[in-house]
Write an enzyme that holds these catalytic residues in place. Structure first.
Site, PDB file in Angstrom:
ATOM      1  N   ALA B 151     -37.745  65.673 -44.350  1.00 49.79           N
ATOM      2  CA  ALA B 151     -37.816  67.104 -44.639  1.00 49.79           C
ATOM      3  C   ALA B 151     -38.459  67.318 -45.994  1.00 49.79           C
ATOM      4  O   ALA B 151     -38.066  66.686 -46.970  1.00 49.79           O
ATOM      5  CB  ALA B 151     -36.413  67.700 -44.631  1.00 49.79           C
ATOM      6  N   ASP B 152     -39.440  68.195 -46.050  1.00 47.97           N
ATOM      7  CA  ASP B 152     -40.001  68.529 -47.373  1.00 47.97           C
ATOM      8  C   ASP B 152     -39.382  69.845 -47.832  1.00 47.97           C
ATOM      9  O   ASP B 152     -38.459  70.363 -47.214  1.00 47.97           O
ATOM     10  CB  ASP B 152     -41.526  68.562 -47.322  1.00 47.97           C
TER      11      ASP B 152
END
Lengths: 342, 195
Positions: B151-152
């Site tokens: 996840a960014d």
């Protein structure tokens, strides 16, 4: 067993040719001086690169002329699939970085971690005139978790310290370098889709003026792209400030893209609450489109004092290279690959 | 012979602060249970108030507060006091009747968060899986970190927004920043829902 002089794998020393890996095995225990010395595993012999002066083959970049100049080096993980090359990069990492990479269960993420650290170390090494081995850089984190280089005390480069920042997406890892100015960089894929509605995201996280400017755009694709531009700019600012997402919540500052002075930032009334005094407006931004596939934002601190109300700040001098460390570098700024938006 | 004073002893009311002082063990002919008691007592409390003049008696025992002194005297009366060489003390484990008051375990100084509710963790896992478009066979558990799942920052804020909508809560940026694992998120949600 061949005897050779005790080669201290001292991190500050330039690499000498790797010693022959003859290991005397007796009773199941492996005896080798280097293992005993430092507890570091002996690196695998790197194919394709003779001798040990690996990092000296990194071509020197043009020096950073001023605090307004930013150099960005990026690589594309999808194009780097040569396992021996990846092993070579992995050798540059420190034990803790290797541990972190090993903790990643997905191989893609592991590759990304290895590549981003290798990119950082090789880039930093270039800007110190290749005098510092990529392996020997040490990093510290400020109290909010932003990494910085821990310069050795006797190093002359500490007088003009290099600042860096890294950003990754699945298809691109970028490292920005600046001299004497804090820097933040963010990259995002142009075609990235959000699961939530753009305006609802904006309402939740952005400022009212930004929501209004987004709402004016009727085309949903254009609206999404505008959102991404604003997102990367805001993210670059927060990363440059180095105080984490909560140090500068997106709703406390507005970014204006189309002003006569380029991209400007202004604090909102939310920011006059106590706790946000550190939000400053003297930052320079630049936004570019990379390879028509990514938006890249860079934010650096504007330390110039000569800024009057009529002076428009000189634009950020941006130079971009696409790199495969130790293999090839391509200057892409000034070509079609880098289109400055603002 | 304990020294007896002529004036009647004022009985001290229970006062806040240290209930007892740790006596030095070196010059002490003590019951083995006493040694055990003193050795497991919590760390030395802050400096005691100045001692009453006639309390500074010969025996260290007489410096203890009155109530504790009484209890120890009762203990000592039960068994004959033996001279013990402090260098080589060995004693059997105290039996329940030896100790007249229970020793409480030392409270932990740091607070350990209770595990989040299982349903919360599962719901968070579902939201994360759908946001990140993970394959069905990907294992997402309480200990998975968002970084591990790829996840960014944009993913993370969308997840937070999804959690806000699903649980009807509002997450401050400062709390959101502390979330590293799914379990952290579930804990935060539980605490916000409870309030």
């Amino acid at each position: 067993m061949r005897h050779h002089h005790l080669l201290l794998r001292c991190r500050a020393m330039p690499l000498l040719p790797l010693p022959p890996r003859t290991l005397r095995v007796s009773g199941g225990l492996v005896h080798h001086r280097l293992i005993r010395c430092h507890g570091m595993p002996i690196p695998r012999r790197t194919p394709g690169v003779s001798g040990g002066r690996l990092f000296a083959s990194l071509p020197l970049p043009p020096p950073l002329q001023s605090p307004r100049e930013v150099h960005v080096w990026y690589l594309c993980p999808d194009e780097l699939n040569n396992q021996s090359q990846l092993n070579m990069y992995e050798e540059l990492l420190s034990p803790s970085e290797r541990e972190y990479a090993d903790s990643m269960k997905a191989t893609m993420l592991r590759k990304d971690v290895v590549l981003s650290r290798a990119l950082l170390r090789t880039t930093l090494s270039r800007y110190t005139g290749c005098k510092i081995d990529p392996r020997s850089f040490e990093f510290k984190k400020n109290k909010f978790g932003k990494p910085e280089v821990l310069w050795p005390l006797d190093d002359s480069t500490a007088e003009q310290p290099l600042h860096f920042n890294i950003s990754h997406t699945t298809s691109l890892i970028a490292c920005g370098i600046a001299i004497n100015a804090h820097i933040g960089i963010d990259v995002e894929e142009k075609k990235r889709n959000t699961t939530k509605n753009i305006l609802s995201l904006a309402r939740r996280y952005f400022t009212p003026s930004e929501v209004d400017s987004l709402a004016e755009i009727s085309d949903s694709d254009a609206q999404r792209k505008e959102f991404l531009k604003l997102w990367t700019l805001k993210e670059a600012y927060v990363k440059a400030l180095g105080m984490g997402f909560s140090g500068a919540p997106f709703s406390t500052f507005s970014i204006m893209l189309e002003t006569s002075k380029g991209i400007r930032i202004s604090k909102t009334s939310n920011a006059s609450r106590p706790g946000y005094d550190h939000l400053s407006e003297n930052w320079l931004f630049t936004l570019a489109e990379l390879n028509s596939s990514h938006y890249m934002s860079v934010c650096i601190e504007d330390s110039s004092r000569s800024q009057g109300p009529e002076d428009s700040p000189a634009p950020v001098g941006l130079k971009v290279w696409k790199t495969v460390p130790f293999v090839e570098d391509t200057l892409v700024s000034g070509t079609e690959a880098v289109k400055l938006i603002a | 012979q304990p020294r007896r004073s002529i004036r009647p002893m004022p009985r001290p009311r229970a006062k806040p602060g240290p209930r007892y002082k740790t006596a030095p063990l070196t010059s002490f002919d003590a019951h083995p249970t006493l040694l055990l008691l003193l050795s497991v007592l919590p760390p030395r409390p802050p400096p005691p108030p100045p001692t009453h003049p006639h309390r500074a008696g010969l025996s260290p025992l007489s410096r203890l507060p009155h109530g504790l002194r009484r209890r120890f005297r009762r203990l000592l009366r039960q068994r004959p006091v033996k001279t013990i060489n402090a260098n080589s003390v060995s004693f059997s484990a105290p039996r329940k009747d030896n100790v007249s008051f229970r020793l409480q375990p030392v409270p932990q100084r740091f607070s350990v968060r209770c595990a989040a509710k299982k349903e919360t963790v599962e719901k968070v896992c579902d939201i994360v899986k759908s946001q990140l478009a993970l394959a069905d066979d990907t294992v997402v558990s309480g200990s998975s970190t968002f970084a591990d799942l790829g996840a960014d920052s944009l993913d993370t804020v969308e997840i937070v927004m999804g959690l806000e909508e699903a649980f009807g809560i509002s997450v401050e940026e400062s709390s959101a920043q502390t979330i590293a694992t799914v379990e952290d998120a579930a804990n935060l949600i539980d605490s916000l829902v409870a309030n």
